[in-house]
Design an enzyme around this catalytic site. Structure first.
Site, PDB file in Angstrom:
ATOM      1  N   GLY A 186     -31.294  70.832  37.407  1.00 10.51           N
ATOM      2  CA  GLY A 186     -30.981  71.102  36.004  1.00 10.51           C
ATOM      3  C   GLY A 186     -31.641  72.413  35.582  1.00 10.51           C
ATOM      4  O   GLY A 186     -31.942  73.262  36.416  1.00 10.51           O
ATOM      5  N   PHE A 187     -31.882  72.556  34.281  1.00 11.70           N
ATOM      6  CA  PHE A 187     -32.453  73.817  33.794  1.00 11.70           C
ATOM      7  C   PHE A 187     -33.812  74.115  34.444  1.00 11.70           C
ATOM      8  O   PHE A 187     -34.083  75.239  34.863  1.00 11.70           O
ATOM      9  CB  PHE A 187     -32.602  73.779  32.275  1.00 11.70           C
ATOM     10  CG  PHE A 187     -31.287  73.901  31.558  1.00 11.70           C
ATOM     11  CD1 PHE A 187     -30.584  75.096  31.602  1.00 11.70           C
ATOM     12  CD2 PHE A 187     -30.750  72.843  30.847  1.00 11.70           C
ATOM     13  CE1 PHE A 187     -29.375  75.229  30.950  1.00 11.70           C
ATOM     14  CE2 PHE A 187     -29.533  72.970  30.187  1.00 11.70           C
ATOM     15  CZ  PHE A 187     -28.843  74.161  30.242  1.00 11.70           C
ATOM     16  N   GLY A 188     -34.681  73.095  34.538  1.00 14.52           N
ATOM     17  CA  GLY A 188     -36.007  73.314  35.080  1.00 14.52           C
ATOM     18  C   GLY A 188     -35.981  73.593  36.582  1.00 14.52           C
ATOM     19  O   GLY A 188     -36.542  74.579  37.052  1.00 14.52           O
ATOM     20  N   ASP A 228     -37.360  67.467  31.218  1.00 14.38           N
ATOM     21  CA  ASP A 228     -37.252  66.216  30.477  1.00 14.38           C
ATOM     22  C   ASP A 228     -38.054  65.085  31.089  1.00 14.38           C
ATOM     23  O   ASP A 228     -38.502  64.170  30.388  1.00 14.38           O
ATOM     24  CB  ASP A 228     -35.783  65.763  30.427  1.00 14.38           C
ATOM     25  CG  ASP A 228     -34.943  66.633  29.517  1.00 14.38           C
ATOM     26  OD1 ASP A 228     -35.499  67.567  28.904  1.00 14.38           O
ATOM     27  OD2 ASP A 228     -33.725  66.371  29.415  1.00 14.38           O
ATOM     28  N   GLN A 276     -35.109  74.767  26.903  1.00 17.46           N
ATOM     29  CA  GLN A 276     -36.150  75.787  26.850  1.00 17.46           C
ATOM     30  C   GLN A 276     -37.478  75.374  27.501  1.00 17.46           C
ATOM     31  O   GLN A 276     -37.968  76.069  28.382  1.00 17.46           O
ATOM     32  CB  GLN A 276     -36.371  76.250  25.400  1.00 17.46           C
ATOM     33  CG  GLN A 276     -35.392  77.336  24.952  1.00 17.46           C
ATOM     34  CD  GLN A 276     -35.427  78.562  25.876  1.00 17.46           C
ATOM     35  OE1 GLN A 276     -36.467  78.978  26.344  1.00 17.46           O
ATOM     36  NE2 GLN A 276     -34.269  79.135  26.154  1.00 17.46           N
ATOM     37  N   GLY A 319     -33.532  67.785  41.858  1.00 24.29           N
ATOM     38  CA  GLY A 319     -32.790  67.957  40.616  1.00 24.29           C
ATOM     39  C   GLY A 319     -32.633  69.416  40.244  1.00 24.29           C
ATOM     40  O   GLY A 319     -33.610  70.147  40.118  1.00 24.29           O
ATOM     41  N   GLU A 376     -22.237  67.781  17.167  1.00 22.63           N
ATOM     42  CA  GLU A 376     -21.283  68.736  17.708  1.00 22.63           C
ATOM     43  C   GLU A 376     -19.980  68.061  18.106  1.00 22.63           C
ATOM     44  O   GLU A 376     -18.892  68.588  17.858  1.00 22.63           O
ATOM     45  CB  GLU A 376     -21.936  69.488  18.885  1.00 22.63           C
ATOM     46  CG  GLU A 376     -23.051  70.398  18.374  1.00 22.63           C
ATOM     47  CD  GLU A 376     -23.828  71.164  19.439  1.00 22.63           C
ATOM     48  OE1 GLU A 376     -24.427  72.193  19.085  1.00 22.63           O
ATOM     49  OE2 GLU A 376     -23.855  70.723  20.607  1.00 22.63           O
TER      50      GLU A 376
END
Lengths: 443, 443
Positions: free
Chosen positions: B21-23, B308, B326, B19, B178
């Site tokens: 993603g951000f991490g 997550d 974050q 994966g 949003e």
């Protein structure tokens, strides 16, 4: 679908335009101040700038820079109405077109449906080849090229590997030449960085042209230069060869040679995309409507055809004008005037094609241009032609925003040798199943 | 698929990250100089900047500005290998992950699969709602909104018309807030220009929130301001209501009220997306792996989970850290250090979340921000928060090119009140068939 489609009636003569390509869009815009209602019907909600599609296919530009939504282009034109629909048939007797949203009544009908890929009846080719006529085609080609390489990483067998790394482009017109050149740039500057595990010396790009010249219709100098540039870039150009068959894996040429590829791009022919409903005698060979010099379909005083779908036949143009943006746009602009003339009872003006010349780009710093300027022919190849090509294409884009983003992308690519839009989003062509070669199993 | 996937063996310990993603991406980058081989496996070939997906969905940004191909981001990192594949199972006994391209051996495994939409078992909802987790979701939503309006042009019946013009967003977290704000801007500034034939006073935007606060987890000031801004923008906010059912047309709320819409956007919950193969006791409620403060999955010394999908449970965080970019990025960076520590026989460093605060934007000049700076809480709402939100998001984008294009788009939209990416390309959600109301047939 029976029943009238819901479109406000302005109480003015209604001009229905089918197709928002170069001709249809130009006509709609030019009717801005005419005392008519303009209804544009298209199965897409955007105009597509086809000459740059090959850059979308080769990860140089994002799709959004070559399309512009019709509603946005024309949002300040009060007599303009757009309908997202498929036109199924012209019913000239009732003066309606049958569409997927119902019947649309017209006073004047303009067919501007353009051209579609012509496989010359070869259904196997149609099933297995990738075409290059729409944004969706271009995105599919980009996705397919990238997934090919991802799959190639798993293959050990030489032939299987080459079937994914090699590309065959059929057709040596501008699309074929430009695609071959762009792929060779990716091979040289971009793919080796992304796929360090693959050997790009193994990637072959074949361009097949049935005649003995590339860019037929351009000057001999342009053809020769295009050939030289492509060969310098390592493209294998096959002249005087035709493709006999392609089963999704093996390409058989007219000479008996075979090439192995899972990606064959068909840029070898287009044909008009006529609508059902008019008698067959209105159509000429190649699916184009026979129109007079006012773009009127013979026998129908209020039905017109413009652009690729129309052939104004004359001794100088026995097949009609070339299927390019320029004649389509000029016919669109003239037809707007002629519709106003018609409504005002003034005589119509015949179409005279103002041929400004043609260009094609092969790669960075390399293009060919045959320009007509003040009745004179100017021919140039190389850097100057390339700069001209960029300038003309940039200026032809619809919006300032698209021009700016394309210019930015080009400048960026020029200095970094990079083409950044290398993601797989949307439809990908799944090749005939590839048998993965795996290393020894572990237990 | 049995048999080893073909990946060069560098003869160094191999860290397999599932994966990007951000991490996962942050970890891969932080391992740049580590004496390991990094293998990233993802089912997409790009990293997606999820916080701006809602702008893709609302025609403000093109998809390409929020994604970056992994190979491009990391093309100068020699120990980095990417594989486009789906991971099917962890086999901790053999130290391999089973994937769509074969077995991938690991010395250290890092699960960074992130979160997926949580429908809480409601299959009817899953079938009929649109989610907002991937680029493909965002494109589908954009296409669906635009085709709704094209279809609405053909409808006379009031309820049918409203079913296409009205939108229901479920979930009052950042995504829901949003999206609601962005849709209200389109309703005010953009759609009326495009669709002069529709009356946008009829377009309702409903935001449903089960609790009594929007933006749960932010400060009371932020929640209150978000509510006020949305109501000022004409969004109908329903607090303390749940959706009981949605059949693709009628939304039934917990209060018994019903709303009619063909477009329900589900932003009401996410859950971890764990991989099969580890014993069930590794997982906590919400599908997150229970990990220690070194992000190690309990019972597996060489399997880690970050972001997550991981829950570091402590008295301050009984449910684990918030599912945001974050914590994921910070865990990725720390894990890179800890893997180096592990290899060097040094003690590991425990994870301490450095909470910098959260923000959400509602519309032009309107955002809310809870910032933590030097141990102090700063709360601001309105223009300043909006400028901060833009700055932070711009700077968080992966490439300079993306930052530049997004900045350009935002500047453009700010001064023109326009959102230009209004084309329908790719997948569109077909609503439950709409019966077109046609005017009287003509014969």
């Amino acid at each position: 679908m029976e029943g009238l489609a819901k479109i406000e009636d302005l109480g003015k003569p209604r001009v229905v335009i089918v197709g928002g390509g170069f001709g249809g869009l130009e006509l709609a815009k030019a009717l801005r101040h005419a005392p008519v209602q303009v209804v544009l019907i298209d199965k897409q909600n955007y105009h597509c700038f086809q000459p740059l599609l090959y850059q979308v296919a080769t990860a140089g530009l994002e799709a959004d820079t070559v399309v512009s939504p019709f509603r946005k282009i024309l949002d300040e034109q009060p007599n303009f109405f757009f309908r997202l629909a498929e036109v199924q048939r012209i019913d000239a007797g009732r003066q309606v077109v049958e569409t997927s949203i119902g019947l649309v009544r017209y006073d004047y009908l303009v067919v501007a449906t353009g051209a579609t890929t012509n496989y010359f009846g070869d259904q196997q080719m149609e099933r297995n080849a990738i075409a290059m006529k729409s944004v969706e085609d271009a995105i599919e080609l980009r996705n397919t090229v990238l997934s090919n390489f991802e799959k190639a990483l798993q293959l050990g067998d030489e032939e299987q590997l080459n079937s994914l790394l090699d590309f065959v482009i059929v057709g040596g017109g501008p699309t074929g030449v430009e695609l071959a050149g762009a792929l060779s740039e990716l091979r040289r500057h971009v793919f080796p960085r992304d796929y360090r595990e693959l050997d790009f010396k193994q990637m072959d790009i074949h361009l097949i042209q049935s005649g003995d010249l590339l860019l037929k219709g351009m000057s001999a100098e342009a053809s020769a230069a295009a050939l030289k540039y492509l060969e310098d870039f390592g493209v294998q150009v096959h002249l005087n060869k035709r493709v006999k068959s392609y089963d999704g894996y093996t390409v058989t040429l007219s000479t008996g040679e075979t090439l192995i590829t899972r990606t064959l791009i068909w840029a070898a022919g287009v044909a008009g995309a006529p609508l059902p409903g008019l008698p067959p005698e209105c159509l000429r060979k190649g699916g184009r409507y026979a129109v007079d010099e006012y773009n009127r379909v013979q026998g129908f005083p209020n039905i017109f055809a413009i652009g690729d779908i129309a052939a104004i036949v004359s001794p100088e143009n026995p097949e009609g004008h070339p299927m390019l943006a320029q004649p389509a746009m000029q016919q669109g602009r003239l037809l707007a005037q002629n519709l106003e003339n018609l409504l005002a009872g003034r005589p119509l003006q015949p179409f005279r094609y103002d041929d400004k010349g043609t260009m094609a780009t092969i790669g960075r710093n390399h293009a060919v241009a045959d320009i007509k300027l003040g009745g004179k022919d100017w021919r140039t190849q190389g850097l100057l032609a390339w700069l001209m090509w960029m300038f003309v294409h940039l200026m032809s884009l619809i919006s300032f925003r698209n021009r700016l983003v394309v210019l930015m992308n080009w400048t960026w690519s020029y200095f970094t040798f990079d083409k950044g839009r290398r993601y797989i989003i949307g439809r990908t062509r799944e090749p005939v199943p590839v048998e993965a070669t795996t290393e020894k199993a572990i237990v």
